[in-house]
Each structure stands twice: as C-alpha cells, then as structure tokens.
Scaffold this active site. Structure first.
Site, PDB file in Angstrom:
ATOM      1  CG  HIS A   1      46.237  42.459  33.342  1.00  0.00           C
ATOM      2  ND1 HIS A   1      45.995  43.642  34.008  1.00  0.00           N
ATOM      3  CD2 HIS A   1      47.580  42.348  33.258  1.00  0.00           C
ATOM      4  CE1 HIS A   1      47.155  44.212  34.305  1.00  0.00           C
ATOM      5  NE2 HIS A   1      48.132  43.443  33.861  1.00  0.00           N
ATOM      6  CD  GLU A   2      49.149  38.893  33.403  1.00  0.00           C
ATOM      7  OE1 GLU A   2      50.157  39.202  32.740  1.00  0.00           O
ATOM      8  OE2 GLU A   2      48.850  39.457  34.472  1.00  0.00           O
TER       9      GLU A   2
ATOM     10  CB  CYS B   1      49.908  46.220  35.810  1.00  0.00           C
ATOM     11  SG  CYS B   1      51.100  45.448  34.716  1.00  0.00           S
ATOM     12  CG  LEU B   2      53.351  42.332  39.489  1.00  0.00           C
ATOM     13  CD1 LEU B   2      54.051  40.985  39.404  1.00  0.00           C
ATOM     14  CD2 LEU B   2      53.378  42.853  40.922  1.00  0.00           C
TER      15      LEU B   2
ATOM     16  CD  GLN C   1      53.798  42.053  33.319  1.00  0.00           C
ATOM     17  OE1 GLN C   1      53.177  41.000  33.290  1.00  0.00           O
ATOM     18  NE2 GLN C   1      53.611  42.960  34.260  1.00  0.00           N
TER      19      GLN C   1
ATOM     20  N   GLY D   1      49.528  37.632  38.199  1.00  0.00           N
ATOM     21  CA  GLY D   1      49.805  37.256  36.819  1.00  0.00           C
ATOM     22  C   GLY D   1      51.040  37.976  36.317  1.00  0.00           C
TER      23      GLY D   1
ATOM     24  CG  HIS E   1      51.034  42.487  29.963  1.00  0.00           C
ATOM     25  ND1 HIS E   1      51.552  43.751  30.028  1.00  0.00           N
ATOM     26  CD2 HIS E   1      50.532  42.227  31.201  1.00  0.00           C
ATOM     27  CE1 HIS E   1      51.370  44.246  31.251  1.00  0.00           C
ATOM     28  NE2 HIS E   1      50.747  43.344  31.986  1.00  0.00           N
TER      29      HIS E   1
HETATM   30 ZN    ZN Z   1      50.180  43.563  33.925  1.00  0.00          ZN
END
Ligand code: ZN
Length: 153
Positions: free
Chosen positions: A130-131, A88-89, A51, A46, A134
C-alpha cells in the site's frame, strides 16, 4: 515533532510520483518523526511522505509491532495471495476489498542511509504494498475486487 496535514484523494497531488531521497540529513529525520506522529495521531498503520505533501520516497509503518521507517523502499519479492479490506488516511470513508501478496520482501534504507531488508506477512505485507504504491501515485482502490459500502460494517 509536529503534526502535518494529510492530503486527501480529492487532490491530484497524490497521483504524482515521488523522488528518491539522496540526503539523509536532519530534514529527513524531522520528516520521519513528523510522519510517525501524524500516523499515530490519525490511528493509521502507515503513511507515505506524499500524503503530507512531500514528494520523496519515504514511508512509515506500524501494524502494532513498532515503527518501521523505509527510505527509498523497493519490493523485491512477493509470494502468495491474500484478500484484504483496506482503507487509507487520505481517503476518508472509503474501504475496498482487494488482493495483495501474502508475503513481501522489501529492500530500503534507514534514516541514516544504511541498507535494510525486511520481510512482512499478512497485514505487514499489505502495508508494504500500500505505502510503496503511494510513492508511484497509486491509490488502494485503483485495482479492487469491490468497494465496501460504508454501512456494511
Ligand atoms: Zn494510503
């Protein structure tokens, strides 16, 4: 399509709140395509627009069942509870155990502005939360049971 640079959690930018999308134009489509390409390139499940440095309420997710694009997503229902280990990326090297709902219903728009409602269970429910987090400047380790030691796995 192009790869975009991923903002990491050393940058306060990730704490900013994203704004709703009101134009479903070519620029949005390019953003969505670039986000998908970047997510696959980084082996993520995701990615939120913040991000890649864009403060808009746009998310892409693929937990293995194909690409899901969410514009202006809102979680409208949550059920149950699950304990998950998340990363998380934007937070390289960090993983944490936390609670997420077991089943989540999300309302959003597609890339053309059409309203959609999706249900997700298990890892998909977690990805929705999660997304969407953000988009409000949250990071997955804000509310954890415990961080995972990098040597643990
Ligand atoms: Zn993330």
């Amino acid at each position: 399509m192009a790869l975009r640079n991923i903002v990491t959690d050393t940058d306060h930018f990730l704490r900013k709140k994203s704004r709703p999308v009101d134009r479903f134009d070519e620029r949005l489509h390019v953003l969505l395509d670039d986000m998908a390409e970047t997510m696959y390139h980084e082996d993520g499940v995701g990615l939120a627009a913040v991000q890649v440095g864009v403060l808009r309420r746009v998310v892409v997710i693929d937990v293995g069942d194909g690409i899901i694009e969410l514009v202006n997503p809102q979680i409208i229902r949550q059920e149950g509870e699950q304990e998950v280990t998340e990363g998380c990326l934007s937070c390289p090297g960090k993983r944490a155990v936390r609670l997420r709902p077991k089943k989540v219903t999300v309302k959003a728009q597609d890339r053309f502005g059409k309203e959609i409602t999706l249900e997700g269970e298990d890892i998909l429910a977690c990805a929705f939360c999660h997304e969407c987090g953000h988009l409000d400047g949250e990071l997955f380790y804000d509310n954890v049971i415990r961080m995972v030691d990098p040597d643990e796995e």
